[in-house]
Design a protein around this motif. Sequence first.
Motif, mmCIF file in Angstrom:
data_model
loop_
_atom_site.group_PDB
_atom_site.id
_atom_site.type_symbol
_atom_site.label_atom_id
_atom_site.label_comp_id
_atom_site.label_asym_id
_atom_site.label_seq_id
_atom_site.Cartn_x
_atom_site.Cartn_y
_atom_site.Cartn_z
ATOM 1 N N PHE A 1 0.829 -1.208 0.000
ATOM 2 C CA PHE A 1 0.000 0.000 0.000
ATOM 3 C C PHE A 1 0.864 1.260 0.000
ATOM 4 O O PHE A 1 0.492 2.269 -0.620
ATOM 5 C CB PHE A 1 -0.927 -0.003 1.209
ATOM 6 N N LEU A 2 1.977 1.228 0.686
ATOM 7 C CA LEU A 2 2.872 2.388 0.669
ATOM 8 C C LEU A 2 3.419 2.616 -0.744
ATOM 9 O O LEU A 2 3.511 3.763 -1.206
ATOM 10 C CB LEU A 2 4.014 2.183 1.657
ATOM 11 N N GLU A 3 3.740 1.533 -1.427
ATOM 12 C CA GLU A 3 4.187 1.662 -2.818
ATOM 13 C C GLU A 3 3.080 2.249 -3.689
ATOM 14 O O GLU A 3 3.315 3.161 -4.496
ATOM 15 C CB GLU A 3 4.595 0.295 -3.365
ATOM 16 N N ALA A 4 1.859 1.734 -3.522
ATOM 17 C CA ALA A 4 0.726 2.218 -4.310
ATOM 18 C C ALA A 4 0.434 3.690 -4.017
ATOM 19 O O ALA A 4 0.157 4.485 -4.926
ATOM 20 C CB ALA A 4 -0.502 1.366 -4.019
ATOM 21 N N ARG A 5 0.506 4.054 -2.744
ATOM 22 C CA ARG A 5 0.275 5.458 -2.368
ATOM 23 C C ARG A 5 1.311 6.368 -3.022
ATOM 24 O O ARG A 5 0.964 7.433 -3.563
ATOM 25 C CB ARG A 5 0.360 5.596 -0.850
ATOM 26 N N ASP A 6 2.566 5.965 -2.968
ATOM 27 C CA ASP A 6 3.634 6.796 -3.527
ATOM 28 C C ASP A 6 3.474 6.962 -5.039
ATOM 29 O O ASP A 6 3.923 7.974 -5.605
ATOM 30 C CB ASP A 6 4.993 6.184 -3.207
ATOM 31 N N ARG A 7 2.848 5.999 -5.685
ATOM 32 C CA ARG A 7 2.608 6.103 -7.121
ATOM 33 C C ARG A 7 1.279 6.781 -7.439
ATOM 34 O O ARG A 7 0.924 6.967 -8.605
ATOM 35 C CB ARG A 7 2.631 4.710 -7.746
ATOM 36 N N GLY A 8 0.515 7.144 -6.397
ATOM 37 C CA GLY A 8 -0.746 7.847 -6.593
ATOM 38 C C GLY A 8 -1.863 6.983 -7.123
ATOM 39 O O GLY A 8 -2.788 7.493 -7.785
ATOM 40 N N LEU A 9 -1.842 5.673 -6.838
ATOM 41 C CA LEU A 9 -2.873 4.785 -7.356
ATOM 42 C C LEU A 9 -4.172 4.920 -6.552
ATOM 43 O O LEU A 9 -4.162 4.799 -5.326
ATOM 44 C CB LEU A 9 -2.410 3.323 -7.297
ATOM 45 N N PRO A 10 -5.298 5.164 -7.212
ATOM 46 C CA PRO A 10 -6.578 5.181 -6.503
ATOM 47 C C PRO A 10 -7.052 3.753 -6.242
ATOM 48 O O PRO A 10 -6.744 2.833 -7.007
ATOM 49 C CB PRO A 10 -7.509 5.889 -7.488
ATOM 50 N N MET A 11 -7.797 3.566 -5.164
ATOM 51 C CA MET A 11 -8.372 2.260 -4.839
ATOM 52 C C MET A 11 -9.890 2.324 -4.941
ATOM 53 O O MET A 11 -10.523 3.189 -4.330
ATOM 54 C CB MET A 11 -7.993 1.812 -3.422
ATOM 55 N N LEU A 12 -10.469 1.398 -5.702
ATOM 56 C CA LEU A 12 -11.916 1.234 -5.752
ATOM 57 C C LEU A 12 -12.276 0.141 -4.754
ATOM 58 O O LEU A 12 -11.849 -1.004 -4.888
ATOM 59 C CB LEU A 12 -12.367 0.852 -7.162
ATOM 60 N N CYS A 13 -13.065 0.495 -3.743
ATOM 61 C CA CYS A 13 -13.476 -0.456 -2.706
ATOM 62 C C CYS A 13 -14.839 -1.019 -3.088
ATOM 63 O O CYS A 13 -15.842 -0.302 -3.090
ATOM 64 C CB CYS A 13 -13.544 0.234 -1.350
ATOM 65 N N ALA A 14 -14.876 -2.313 -3.404
ATOM 66 C CA ALA A 14 -16.118 -2.944 -3.852
ATOM 67 C C ALA A 14 -17.009 -3.407 -2.717
ATOM 68 O O ALA A 14 -18.123 -3.876 -2.945
ATOM 69 C CB ALA A 14 -15.798 -4.129 -4.766
ATOM 70 N N ASN A 15 -16.533 -3.279 -1.479
ATOM 71 C CA ASN A 15 -17.310 -3.680 -0.302
ATOM 72 C C ASN A 15 -16.876 -2.834 0.885
ATOM 73 O O ASN A 15 -15.846 -3.112 1.500
ATOM 74 C CB ASN A 15 -17.088 -5.168 0.000
ATOM 75 N N PRO A 16 -17.636 -1.788 1.232
ATOM 76 C CA PRO A 16 -17.235 -0.909 2.335
ATOM 77 C C PRO A 16 -17.308 -1.528 3.729
ATOM 78 O O PRO A 16 -16.888 -0.890 4.695
ATOM 79 C CB PRO A 16 -18.225 0.265 2.216
ATOM 80 N N ASP A 17 -17.849 -2.746 3.868
ATOM 81 C CA ASP A 17 -17.886 -3.373 5.184
ATOM 82 C C ASP A 17 -16.462 -3.533 5.724
ATOM 83 O O ASP A 17 -15.521 -3.805 4.970
ATOM 84 C CB ASP A 17 -18.538 -4.750 5.123
ATOM 85 N N ILE A 18 -16.324 -3.407 7.042
ATOM 86 C CA ILE A 18 -15.029 -3.564 7.690
ATOM 87 C C ILE A 18 -14.802 -5.031 8.068
ATOM 88 O O ILE A 18 -13.761 -5.618 7.761
ATOM 89 C CB ILE A 18 -14.928 -2.685 8.946
ATOM 90 N N ILE A 19 -15.787 -5.623 8.726
ATOM 91 C CA ILE A 19 -15.708 -7.026 9.137
ATOM 92 C C ILE A 19 -17.070 -7.684 8.966
ATOM 93 O O ILE A 19 -18.105 -7.011 8.940
ATOM 94 C CB ILE A 19 -15.266 -7.183 10.613
ATOM 95 N N VAL A 20 -17.062 -9.006 8.841
ATOM 96 C CA VAL A 20 -18.286 -9.807 8.890
ATOM 97 C C VAL A 20 -17.971 -11.078 9.663
ATOM 98 O O VAL A 20 -16.808 -11.448 9.822
ATOM 99 C CB VAL A 20 -18.829 -10.176 7.488
#
Length: 289
Positions: free
Chosen positions: A156-175
């Motif tokens: 995630f740190l690598e992705a952040r540094d490259r400015g990659l957006p994340m599409l979250c297909a499920n906003p639930d935290i836990i089930v």
Amino acid sequence: MSRIISSLAEISAGYDALFCDLWGCLHNGRQPYPAAVAALQAYRARGGIVCLMTNAPRPGPYVVAQLDLMGVPRDAWDLVVSSGDAAQDAMFAGAVGRKVWHIGTAKDDGFFTDIPEAHAGAEPVARVDLAEAEGIVASGPFDEVSETPEHYRERFLEARDRGLPMLCANPDIIVDMGETRIYCAGALAEFYESLGGRTLYFGKPHAPIYDRARQLMGLGPDARYLAVGDGIATDIAGAVAQGIDSIFVTGGLAADAFGADIETPDLEMLLHWLKVQEKAPTYAIGRLR
């Protein structure tokens, strides 16, 4: 102040349609709750419309197939709207690019392979390694049983540094899968945000999933809606944002906070917990019934 009720039938006559959560309300990930099924069947028999609204990261038909396999009868609901539907539409529209790093399991492959008719002629979306990606699509951890968000820190740190957006297909935290608690894509997205990454959400509590459900139901502007769910930050927060009434199912994710009897939450404990959460559902019930 939230009011504890003993059954859906106590208040259901005042509503034309329900937005009912699945996991923790209608089933536990493995089998349906008979009393919840009966409550929805009775509501429909009186003329109400039941929309099963879920943050599952799969398109609606896959959710229906899972419900059939689990034994949820089709006369307990009218339509299914999933987070996967809205998120899939955004992905094929190019929200996070055409080359994406997918975090998830094989059960979510339909999110990529079943292309919506509206995007049939669009440029394909390819799943690639992180190093080649223009964006991220998160439908859940690679390993739901053993992984936590912390396992993704370096990537995630690598992705952040490259400015990659994340599409979250499920906003639930836990089930809860039976007796096992697992992390969802929402936990990954929340962690990515905490590291400085940019995320896009499409399920509860965000507006697109409600807009889609209303459009499919086709009710008039004066329709009265009621949301049912056990997620205070998704189901109840979404209802509050939509300006509709809600039933908080206390016997789900937060069951340990309301006393020993799951079916009957302790009012004092419930009100204290809701005050801390800064949420005020219209009603509360131990289990949907």
